[in-house]
Design a protein around this motif. Structure first.
Motif, PDB file in Angstrom:
ATOM      1  N   CYS A  47       0.851  -1.197   0.000  1.00 16.57           N
ATOM      2  CA  CYS A  47       0.000   0.000   0.000  1.00 16.57           C
ATOM      3  C   CYS A  47       0.887   1.246   0.000  1.00 16.57           C
ATOM      4  O   CYS A  47       2.115   1.168  -0.012  1.00 16.57           O
ATOM      5  CB  CYS A  47      -0.876   0.013   1.248  1.00 16.57           C
ATOM      6  N   GLU A  48       0.245   2.396   0.089  1.00 15.26           N
ATOM      7  CA  GLU A  48       0.984   3.657   0.171  1.00 15.26           C
ATOM      8  C   GLU A  48       1.788   3.688   1.466  1.00 15.26           C
ATOM      9  O   GLU A  48       1.277   3.394   2.542  1.00 15.26           O
ATOM     10  CB  GLU A  48       0.001   4.828   0.155  1.00 15.26           C
ATOM     11  N   GLY A  49       3.081   4.023   1.339  1.00 12.40           N
ATOM     12  CA  GLY A  49       3.961   4.091   2.508  1.00 12.40           C
ATOM     13  C   GLY A  49       5.419   3.972   2.095  1.00 12.40           C
ATOM     14  O   GLY A  49       5.764   4.073   0.914  1.00 12.40           O
ATOM     15  N   VAL A  50       6.273   3.727   3.076  1.00 11.02           N
ATOM     16  CA  VAL A  50       7.718   3.732   2.815  1.00 11.02           C
ATOM     17  C   VAL A  50       8.164   2.561   1.942  1.00 11.02           C
ATOM     18  O   VAL A  50       9.125   2.691   1.183  1.00 11.02           O
ATOM     19  CB  VAL A  50       8.535   3.790   4.134  1.00 11.02           C
ATOM     20  N   VAL A  51       7.489   1.422   2.004  1.00 12.55           N
ATOM     21  CA  VAL A  51       7.870   0.294   1.139  1.00 12.55           C
ATOM     22  C   VAL A  51       7.510   0.604  -0.315  1.00 12.55           C
ATOM     23  O   VAL A  51       8.295   0.328  -1.230  1.00 12.55           O
ATOM     24  CB  VAL A  51       7.241  -1.033   1.627  1.00 12.55           C
ATOM     25  N   GLN A  52       6.371   1.216  -0.531  1.00 13.42           N
ATOM     26  CA  GLN A  52       6.000   1.613  -1.895  1.00 13.42           C
ATOM     27  C   GLN A  52       6.990   2.653  -2.426  1.00 13.42           C
ATOM     28  O   GLN A  52       7.397   2.591  -3.600  1.00 13.42           O
ATOM     29  CB  GLN A  52       4.572   2.169  -1.924  1.00 13.42           C
ATOM     30  N   ILE A  59       9.509   2.313  -5.781  1.00  9.92           N
ATOM     31  CA  ILE A  59       9.640   3.310  -6.848  1.00  9.92           C
ATOM     32  C   ILE A  59      11.114   3.656  -7.064  1.00  9.92           C
ATOM     33  O   ILE A  59      11.572   3.760  -8.203  1.00  9.92           O
ATOM     34  CB  ILE A  59       8.807   4.566  -6.525  1.00  9.92           C
ATOM     35  N   ARG A  60      11.857   3.824  -5.968  1.00 16.16           N
ATOM     36  CA  ARG A  60      13.280   4.161  -6.061  1.00 16.16           C
ATOM     37  C   ARG A  60      14.124   2.988  -6.547  1.00 16.16           C
ATOM     38  O   ARG A  60      15.130   3.197  -7.220  1.00 16.16           O
ATOM     39  CB  ARG A  60      13.818   4.635  -4.712  1.00 16.16           C
ATOM     40  N   CYS A  61      13.748   1.766  -6.181  1.00 16.89           N
ATOM     41  CA  CYS A  61      14.551   0.576  -6.490  1.00 16.89           C
ATOM     42  C   CYS A  61      13.671  -0.512  -7.101  1.00 16.89           C
ATOM     43  O   CYS A  61      13.394  -1.527  -6.449  1.00 16.89           O
ATOM     44  CB  CYS A  61      15.227   0.055  -5.230  1.00 16.89           C
ATOM     45  N   PRO A  62      13.232  -0.324  -8.343  1.00 16.91           N
ATOM     46  CA  PRO A  62      12.314  -1.304  -8.925  1.00 16.91           C
ATOM     47  C   PRO A  62      12.903  -2.707  -9.059  1.00 16.91           C
ATOM     48  O   PRO A  62      12.164  -3.685  -9.037  1.00 16.91           O
ATOM     49  CB  PRO A  62      11.959  -0.708 -10.289  1.00 16.91           C
ATOM     50  N   ALA A  63      14.213  -2.826  -9.167  1.00 18.19           N
ATOM     51  CA  ALA A  63      14.826  -4.155  -9.292  1.00 18.19           C
ATOM     52  C   ALA A  63      14.763  -4.934  -7.978  1.00 18.19           C
ATOM     53  O   ALA A  63      14.915  -6.151  -7.973  1.00 18.19           O
ATOM     54  CB  ALA A  63      16.276  -4.029  -9.746  1.00 18.19           C
TER      55      ALA A  63
END
Length: 166
Positions: A109-114, A118-122
């Motif tokens: 969900c929306e939050g730090v893991v999301q 976004i920053r590290c898609p791999a």
């Protein structure tokens, strides 16, 4: 020396062609007139070469290892729950279910893991991944949830099993 003059027009230049004094004929070779060089342009004057400049050595960059989450196995991510609003903690943003000694991720969900995804898609965390450790703690689902809730800096150990789609 004898000179022959061309037509004298105000708009044209008068040419003088020398005659050969022995034969009184015009020489067979072409007469080439050199035009005076234009005065040097101050803007185009050659500039002296610049004094040698010693550049400092480039700073050594840390070797960056591009990490990719495995198709199957464990990998680690680091996130922080710091919020841009002072005194508040950001949401982790995971919908999980306790399954034995793990937390199975049902959805991100929306939050730090999301934000991390976004920053590290791999290295993206996905639904069906399983959290097996938090900040060095491995234990029951309740212990993992307690570790997530009790710290601002999180090191999550994620386990992924190979998925076969048909």
């Amino acid at each position: 020396m004898f000179c022959c003059c061309a037509k004298d027009n105000a708009s044209q230049e008068i040419d003088h062609v020398p005659l050969d004094p022995m034969t009184m004929e015009t020489p067979q070779k072409e007469v080439v007139r050199e035009e005076p060089a234009p005065p040097p342009n101050k803007e185009q004057e050659p500039r002296p070469p610049p004094a040698s400049v010693v550049e400092p050595p480039a700073p050594e960059l840390e070797e960056t290892k591009l990490e990719v989450a495995p198709v199957s196995g464990e990998f680690t991510i680091k996130v922080t729950k710091k919020s841009s609003i002072p005194g508040q903690v950001a949401k982790v943003g995971l919908d999980v279910a306790r399954v034995g000694n793990t937390l199975k991720i049902k959805r991100v969900c929306e939050g730090v893991v999301q934000d991390f995804n976004i920053r590290c898609p791999a290295m993206a965390v996905k639904a069906e991944d399983v959290i097996v450790g938090v900040n060095g703690t491995r234990g029951s689902g309740d212990e993992l949830l307690s570790a997530i809730g009790g710290s601002e800096e999180l090191t999550l150990i994620i386990s992924r099993t190979a998925r076969i789609y048909s």
